[in-house]
Design an enzyme around this catalytic site. Structure first.
Site, mmCIF file in Angstrom:
data_model
loop_
_atom_site.group_PDB
_atom_site.id
_atom_site.type_symbol
_atom_site.label_atom_id
_atom_site.label_comp_id
_atom_site.label_asym_id
_atom_site.label_seq_id
_atom_site.Cartn_x
_atom_site.Cartn_y
_atom_site.Cartn_z
ATOM 1 N N ARG A 70 -111.792 -8.304 -97.541
ATOM 2 C CA ARG A 70 -112.970 -8.748 -96.802
ATOM 3 C C ARG A 70 -114.036 -7.654 -96.784
ATOM 4 O O ARG A 70 -113.785 -6.515 -97.172
ATOM 5 C CB ARG A 70 -112.577 -9.128 -95.371
ATOM 6 N N GLU B 225 -112.369 -7.735 -81.034
ATOM 7 C CA GLU B 225 -111.368 -8.567 -80.375
ATOM 8 C C GLU B 225 -111.494 -8.622 -78.863
ATOM 9 O O GLU B 225 -110.810 -9.433 -78.217
ATOM 10 C CB GLU B 225 -109.950 -8.127 -80.760
ATOM 11 N N ASP C 176 -101.042 -7.300 -84.827
ATOM 12 C CA ASP C 176 -102.133 -6.345 -84.630
ATOM 13 C C ASP C 176 -102.094 -5.729 -83.239
ATOM 14 O O ASP C 176 -102.591 -4.618 -83.029
ATOM 15 C CB ASP C 176 -103.498 -7.021 -84.844
ATOM 16 N N HIS D 186 -107.919 -3.071 -82.247
ATOM 17 C CA HIS D 186 -106.530 -3.304 -81.828
ATOM 18 C C HIS D 186 -105.855 -2.003 -81.419
ATOM 19 O O HIS D 186 -104.780 -1.641 -81.898
ATOM 20 C CB HIS D 186 -105.742 -3.998 -82.946
ATOM 21 N N LYS E 259 -111.575 -4.195 -90.685
ATOM 22 C CA LYS E 259 -110.346 -3.679 -90.095
ATOM 23 C C LYS E 259 -110.559 -2.323 -89.451
ATOM 24 O O LYS E 259 -111.567 -1.648 -89.663
ATOM 25 C CB LYS E 259 -109.259 -3.575 -91.175
ATOM 26 N N TYR F 36 -112.851 -4.643 -85.880
ATOM 27 C CA TYR F 36 -111.600 -4.840 -85.165
ATOM 28 C C TYR F 36 -110.932 -3.484 -84.986
ATOM 29 O O TYR F 36 -110.900 -2.668 -85.915
ATOM 30 C CB TYR F 36 -110.653 -5.759 -85.946
#
Length: 371
Positions: free
Chosen positions: A15, A118, A270, A96, A75, A94
């Site tokens: 991505r 998130e 995650d 996490h 990510k 993101y």
């Protein structure tokens, strides 16, 4: 503002943080965009496409970080990327963090402002930037579960939908949120026997009405889950506590009661995973087996369908990226309390309570952010 999109370097992550369409909107708004060479190839966007739209192509990640103020990724940053962060940077991606103390400590040491997709919320308390990837992961979970149920891939040799005269597979879905709902849609569509567990009775009523009896809903208790997984062919873990580590729904002892060759798919990985035996895997080595139970715990599932995922993600993130670029990070967070919920790291401290609690790290919201 100068906005950078480095190439994702997590294993088989295809991505991209900014699609050409997003770059076009940012440049039209008067911003400068720097894209690392090859960053968009996984979604079919070559460097030439970005340059046609007015972006600058940088030779490597170091050049992107050096030139940009706002870093937009998909990510969580890897160690080499964290080393490139400086106090003047805003990282939007993101994170996490509740499952990754080394990353949290690295981001704190960088001095950068780090906003996690998130935990950004909307007026209804939903998670609009997590939703598109939860949709993808939920739908993928049934697809990969069906694959690994095949005998050649280590499973029980069960066809998810069965055939006339042979019962279909038993699919247990833990969690009735976005990921669990999307998993249920696909599993029911493939004619499996589906049971969804959740602690929100109202949500279970909604699913019962929507699926018109084509699945079973059960209020989640330890005993009810224990009984269900014994007979399950496929268990999908889709439990989420925003920003916090996922609760452990299946213990190591429970594996011994399950059918050999059953499959666990942990969408919650995650956030640490909702099975005691879960550990993050990659698309190169997606599964492992414990007590004859197949575990699929890929931490970036949507990366396998990069084009669908990247465009869905950019549809959700672009308005926030535009706000950060137009107003500057502090002003954008001050003006939008829902975006401010995404603030996880600032001024060397953890700025999101659940993350700080799970990691036993200091919690401090910056003084410039309204209470």
């Amino acid at each position: 503002m100068r906005i950078g999109a480095p190439k994702e370097i997590k294993t088989r992550e295809y991505r991209v943080g900014l699609t050409p369409e997003s770059v076009s909107e940012l440049i039209r708004a008067g911003h400068e965009v720097i894209v690392e060479t090859g960053a968009g190839l996984g979604v079919g966007a070559e460097d030439a496409r970005y340059t046609q739209l007015g972006a600058t192509i940088a030779p490597d990640a170091a050049a992107v970080f050096a030139a940009a103020e706002l870093i937009v990724k998909v990510k969580e940053p890897q160690a080499s990327e964290i080393a490139l962060l400086r106090p003047h940077h805003t990282l939007f991606t993101y994170l996490h963090l509740a499952a990754d103390k080394p990353q949290a400590e690295g981001l704190m040491a960088s001095g950068a402002i780090c906003i996690a997709y998130e935990t950004v919320t909307d007026r209804a308390g939903r998670l609009p930037l997590l939703k598109p990837m939860s949709e993808v992961a939920g739908r993928m979970s049934v697809q990969v579960g069906a694959f690994y149920l095949e005998k050649a891939h280590g499973g029980r040799g069960v066809l998810l939908g069965g055939v006339p005269g042979v019962r279909p597979a038993d699919v247990v879905i833990l969690g009735a949120g976005v990921a669990g709902y999307n998993a249920a849609q696909i599993a029911v569509g493939m004619r499996a026997r589906v049971t969804v567990f959740d602690k929100n009775a109202e949500r279970l009523e909604e699913l019962d009405r929507e699926f018109n009896g084509r699945l079973e809903t059960v209020y989640s208790t330890r005993q009810a889950v224990n009984e269900a997984v014994r007979e399950a062919d496929l268990v999908i873990g889709a439990v989420l506590i925003p920003g916090a580590a996922a609760p452990r729904m299946i213990t190591r002892e429970m594996l011994k009661t399950m059918r050999p060759g059953a499959v666990l798919v942990d969408i919650s990985i995650d956030q640490g995973g909702c099975f005691e035996t879960s550990r993050p895997t990659t698309h190169d080595e997606p599964v492992f087996v414990i007590d004859d139970i197949v575990h699929y715990c890929v931490a970036n599932m949507p990366g396998a369908v990069a084009r669908t995922s990247a465009f869905a993600l950019n549809n959700a993130t672009l308005p926030f990226t535009l706000a950060l670029a137009a107003k500057g990070t502090r002003k954008a967070l001050q003006d939008d309390p829902f975006l401010a919920e995404g603030l996880n790291v600032a001024e060397g401290a953890i700025a999101y309570r659940a993350v700080a609690d799970d990691l036993a790290l200091p919690f401090r919201r910056p003084d410039w952010l309204p209470a």
